[in-house]
Design a protein around this motif. Sequence first.
Motif, short mmCIF file in Angstrom:
data_model
loop_
_atom_site.label_atom_id
_atom_site.label_comp_id
_atom_site.label_asym_id
_atom_site.label_seq_id
_atom_site.Cartn_x
_atom_site.Cartn_y
_atom_site.Cartn_z
N ASN A 296 30.41 3.96 20.49
CA ASN A 296 29.31 3.14 20.99
C ASN A 296 28.09 3.08 20.06
O ASN A 296 26.95 2.98 20.52
N LEU A 297 28.36 3.13 18.77
CA LEU A 297 27.25 3.17 17.80
C LEU A 297 26.30 1.99 17.95
O LEU A 297 25.08 2.15 18.02
N ARG A 298 26.88 0.78 18.02
CA ARG A 298 26.01 -0.41 18.08
C ARG A 298 25.15 -0.42 19.33
O ARG A 298 23.98 -0.79 19.28
N LYS A 299 25.75 0.01 20.43
CA LYS A 299 25.01 0.06 21.69
C LYS A 299 23.84 1.05 21.55
O LYS A 299 22.70 0.76 21.92
N GLU A 331 16.28 -6.49 12.23
CA GLU A 331 15.99 -6.02 13.59
C GLU A 331 16.23 -4.50 13.68
O GLU A 331 15.39 -3.74 14.15
N LEU A 332 17.39 -4.11 13.17
CA LEU A 332 17.73 -2.69 13.21
C LEU A 332 16.85 -1.87 12.27
O LEU A 332 16.48 -0.73 12.55
N LEU A 333 16.49 -2.50 11.16
CA LEU A 333 15.62 -1.84 10.19
C LEU A 333 14.34 -1.35 10.86
O LEU A 333 13.91 -0.21 10.70
N LYS A 334 13.75 -2.26 11.66
CA LYS A 334 12.49 -1.92 12.31
C LYS A 334 12.68 -0.80 13.32
O LYS A 334 11.87 0.13 13.40
N VAL A 382 19.33 10.91 -5.02
CA VAL A 382 19.30 10.46 -3.63
C VAL A 382 20.63 10.71 -2.92
O VAL A 382 21.68 10.78 -3.54
N ASP A 383 20.52 10.90 -1.59
CA ASP A 383 21.67 10.79 -0.71
C ASP A 383 21.61 9.40 -0.09
O ASP A 383 20.54 8.80 -0.02
N VAL A 384 22.77 8.93 0.36
CA VAL A 384 22.83 7.58 0.89
C VAL A 384 23.55 7.57 2.24
O VAL A 384 24.62 8.16 2.37
N VAL A 385 22.93 6.92 3.23
CA VAL A 385 23.61 6.73 4.51
C VAL A 385 23.69 5.24 4.79
O VAL A 385 22.73 4.50 4.56
N VAL A 386 24.87 4.79 5.25
CA VAL A 386 24.98 3.42 5.72
C VAL A 386 25.17 3.47 7.23
O VAL A 386 26.13 4.05 7.72
N LEU A 387 24.23 2.88 7.95
CA LEU A 387 24.32 2.84 9.42
C LEU A 387 25.04 1.57 9.83
O LEU A 387 24.67 0.48 9.40
#
Length: 445
Positions: A296-299, A331-334, A382-387
């Motif tokens: 349910n990540l997106r939720k 939108e998600l960025l904010k 740097v470390d990198v995360v992709v959400l």
Amino acid sequence: MNFSKTLAGKLLLTSELPLTKPTIDYLIRTDQLKQLPSITTKYGRYQCNRCGNKNKQLFANIPCARCNHTHLYCRNCVQTGRVLQCDTLITWNGTVPSWSLQAQPCYWTGTLTPPQQKAAQSITQAISTHQNELLIWAVCGSGKTEMLFPAITKSIKERKRICIATPRADVVRELFPRLQHAFPHTEIEALYADSPDRTDKGQLIISTTHQLIRYHEAFDVMIIDEIDAFPFHHDQTLPYLTDRACKLDATSIYLTATPRPEHKRKIRQRKLPVQFVPIRFHGYPLPIPTLKIEINLRKKLKQGTEPKALQQFLVTRSTSRQLLIFVPTIELLKKVADHYQEVAVHAEDPARKEKVDQFRQKKIKTLVTTTILERGVTFPSVDVVVLDAGHHVFDEAALVQIAGRAGRSPGDPTGDVLFIHQGKTNAMEDAIAQIKMMNKKGKKR
Ligand SMILES: [Zn+2]
């Protein structure tokens, strides 16, 4: 007066010629300038001879003040000045320019790593043998500019004309001083909209692809940086312009870390010669992304609930590195930036440059970003995360580029790359397969 350096290889509107009317008339009379209609409408087929546009819908009518008529004009290239049907395009037909003879044009004193050297040799050889094209598939952080130096050196010695084309003006601005430094006695020009470094007589030209609209059969060597990058693969005009800017026996060198499917297909079919540079200049392999599923990540992201996978990662990671968090939408960025009280950056952000600079100067520890920082930027540690790595904006190329932000410096050649998703996609699997393939090739050397 000799106009060959300023006019050879150019395709200009009469109004763009830096000459007086009598001089233009004289040059036309003596067959040193050739005229070409700007728009042809033969057999009901329209073509703009400046940008190659053949799409009828991209032509419109406008009353012309000059000849009291209604004329067609091309909407496709209107950004570089409106081309009316009554305009004439001009090409040079006079003597060919002779660039100054240089015995040793290159002042760069660094050394190439063996994989860089191998690529440099193939580029030089492709140019010497008038090979049509060569693709250099070089991983992020392989030091591709330096690989070009031997071929540029040889071309300058042979008094050839060279173009480095890139989709982005940032890259032109970054490359220009480096090349000036390496080739101080060569006439170098940097072309992008409003560039102050336009001399109109460059032997070596660094240009955005759009600026090639003013060139015609000019270059012996065409180097196209980031051939896979937007907007090159979306826009038919740009391949047309780069092709037209080449002399008939020119060699085109394509540079990319992430070739598009059509290039990969041509490589498989052996229709496009390729040289791999599978290892970074510091000799360490590429960091391999870790996948982490979150139900349910997106939720959760929509509701502003912190994903467990990210929480865990933030608690356990070593804190000496900075962190880039990539998100798919503004939108998600904010939301993410608000939740973690971190700085966020996106393409239309007016403070984009300042924020990236602050991150570079380590004044900001974490930066939340859209895909605008996926390529072309280097931060040492740097470390990198992709959400939501399964989002469609994260295609294979984007994920490989994003992962390529980690481990760039010899002082910290590794880095964690984490893809958080709610279901594995082909893009994620293909990106990891591509990274592993390059690491394997890098080991084999
Ligand atoms: Zn046009």
